[in-house]
Design an enzyme around this catalytic site. Structure first.
Site, short mmCIF file in Angstrom:
data_model
loop_
_atom_site.label_atom_id
_atom_site.label_comp_id
_atom_site.label_asym_id
_atom_site.label_seq_id
_atom_site.Cartn_x
_atom_site.Cartn_y
_atom_site.Cartn_z
CD GLU A 1 -3.11 0.66 2.01
OE1 GLU A 1 -4.25 0.14 1.71
OE2 GLU A 1 -2.98 0.53 3.23
CE LYS B 1 -12.02 2.34 1.51
NZ LYS B 1 -11.34 3.30 2.36
CG HIS C 1 7.13 -29.48 3.29
ND1 HIS C 1 7.88 -30.86 2.88
CD2 HIS C 1 7.95 -29.14 4.19
CE1 HIS C 1 8.79 -31.09 3.77
NE2 HIS C 1 9.04 -29.95 4.55
#
Ligand SMILES: O=P(O)(O)OC[C@H]1O[C@H](O)[C@H](O)[C@@H](O)[C@@H]1O
Length: 528
Positions: A322, A455, A351
């Protein structure tokens, strides 16, 4: 490079902080002296920028704000006595509040003590508290913390269901700097409703951590919540762990917040030094710049070999991405900057995806976080002379070596132990590295204009949903999706309308879909 030269390079570049017992090794990043020298002028500027920022310059020009998270750990650095006092007082209030909750002096109306916490927040108002809880909470904390960090109804239900019988003794923290972010607002309303359904007085069990006079602050004030703690406009969400945002939940869990602050302060002192070789944050930024060519061409894979540091990479994801992920630089040029961050923990990830790191696309550099102390107390020998911790350490060293052999760069940060001080120091180390790196690549690390787009688009969808439902409620007959879109005055939005209606249909919200589900164009829609 042969083993002897490599050992020499390791020693030449090794940084050690005595007070914190922290080592930083960037010897496995393939830069040379010419590269380091070429960056020195940029670093001089970065150190000067940082000094200005710490003095209270408007370091976030777009929002016209100061950037003061460093003052939280050393209040005397704050540019005015009022700010210094505010920081000191808030810390004292947090400690006094936590103490009263622990002793039961502050308790819920229908129980003698608080036993649990629901912490509601998102982004910078969740990631730090989640990371710190995972890293530092005692196994049996006096208050057990649960997080609601999304607008997911099933996720909210899960938390509330798990707390069923304990809601009467659960303290709710609503954390939002702006006090207007939809996700925590939704979470708060849902939790409030759950309290009401159990005839519990939410306000007497709720705490707000938010900017003074935000919407959340006003609600908390009007309803007489148990407590309110301030969030300052000069602290960004992603650097707020050592403000009330992180300190209130940590103190309530019994974590030593003064030690966290002290660790961060010691690291701040070390990373303030305007000398590349003696500044661990500058060394980190140097490694990042080298690896990604100053353009983020390589991803940062963060691998702590310690379960309790599992959420560090998630925390860093916001802090780095950000802050650095910007379209424009400070001069307005289009630069598309960023560094992608991912990782979970070693050896577990060996793994899963380390196969690709070792042999696949070389588009990353690794950061190993090594913890010297395996556990408190002695370890069992799994094999003669070998413990589980020896294995873990071997896996780290082996992976570092295997990556190096295949020309994959890595950084190693080593701490003696996971404790409040080292966690505070890690947070401060990366905060400063991000600030310095942002200066090297000339971006504003302290705003997030791109987040707004998502938003706003979400708000448009919710508005469209109301229009579409209004259209359908008036209609007597079923309509095609095109007809709905026409009537809603949104002919271009058929696909979005289809998705809205499919979602409402799936949730028993009265929307009836007729036709072939796999062929959306064939559907007729009505409300039943
Ligand atoms: O604390 P809040 O104001 O609720 O913000 C929570 C988060 O929301 C955002 O959209 C920002 O991108 C984040 O930087 C912030 O941490």
């Amino acid at each position: 490079m042969d083993a002897k030269a490599l050992w020499q390079r390791y020693q030449n570049w090794l940084y050690f902080h005595e007070g914190l017992g922290l080592y930083l090794d960037i010897s496995r990043m393939g830069f040379d002296h010419a590269f380091v020298d070429s960056l020195r002028p940029k670093f001089d500027k970065a150190f000067a920028d940082m000094a200005e920022l710490e003095k209270g310059a408007i370091a976030n020009p777009d929002e016209g704000r100061m950037v003061g998270h460093y003052w939280l750990r050393n209040p005397d650095l704050a540019p005015t006595p009022e700010l210094t006092q505010e920081i000191v007082q808030t810390l004292e209030q947090i400690e006094a509040f936590a103490e009263k909750v622990h002793t039961g002096a502050i308790h819920p109306p229908k129980a003698s003590r608080f036993t649990d916490i629901i912490s509601i927040g998102i982004g910078g108002s969740a990631l730090g508290p989640e990371f710190v809880a995972e890293a530092l909470a005692p196994d049996f904390p006096s208050l057990k913390i649960h997080f609601i960090d999304n607008s997911d109804p099933a996720g909210i239900d899960r938390t509330l269901n798990q707390l069923q019988d304990n809601l009467a003794s659960t303290l709710v923290l609503v954390i939002s700097k702006s006090g207007g972010t939809p996700e925590p607002r939704n979470g708060m309303i849902e939790v409030k409703a759950a309290y009401a359904s159990k005839k519990l007085d939410f306000a007497k069990q709720a705490v707000a951590i938010t900017s003074v006079d935000s919407n959340l602050d006003k609600v908390a004030q009007k309803e007489g919540w148990l407590a309110r703690f301030p969030m300052y406009d000069w602290v960004g969400g992603r650097t707020s762990e050592l403000s009330a945002v992180g300190l209130v939940p940590a103190a309530l869990q019994g974590i030593d917040i003064r030690a966290m602050i002290e660790g961060a302060k010691e690291m701040d002192d070390a990373t303030r030094v305007p000398n590349l070789e003696n500044n661990p944050a500058a060394l980190l930024a140097l490694g990042w710049y080298f690896s990604g060519n100053g353009k983020g061409e390589k991803d940062m894979v963060v691998l702590p070999y310690k379960d309790s540091l599992l959420l560090f990479s998630r925390y860093l994801q916001q802090l780095v991405m950000e802050s650095i992920g910007k379209e424009k630089d400070l001069d307005g040029n289009t630069v598309y900057q960023g560094i992608a961050v991912y990782g979970n923990k070693g050896s577990t990830d060996q793994h899963a995806y380390v196969q690709q790191l070792r042999e696949g696309i070389p588009n990353f550099f690794a950061t190993f976080i090594e913890v010297l102390e395996d556990r408190e107390g002695k370890s069992l020998e799994i094999e003669p002379g070998v413990t589980s911790g020896d294995f873990l350490s071997g896996f780290l060293l082996g992976t570092r070596q295997a990556l190096y052999e295949n020309q994959r760069d890595s950084i190693t940060v080593t701490i003696p132990q996971v404790n409040p001080k080292t966690v505070g120091a890690l947070i401060a180390l990366y905060e400063r590295a991000v600030g310095l790196y942002a200066s090297l690549v000339n971006v504003n690390a302290y705003h997030q204009p791109g987040v707004e787009a998502g938003k706003k688009a979400a708000a448009v969808i919710l508005e469209l949903q109301s229009k579409v439902m209004a259209v359908l409620q008036k209609e007597k007959t079923a309509l095609s999706l095109e007809e709905v879109a026409q009537k809603a005055g949104a002919a271009e939005e058929v696909e979005a309308i289809y998705k809205i209606l499919r979602h409402l249909h799936a949730n028993g919200r009265g929307v009836v879909l007729q036709g072939e589900l796999g062929k959306p164009g064939s559907l007729k829609v009505s409300v039943g």
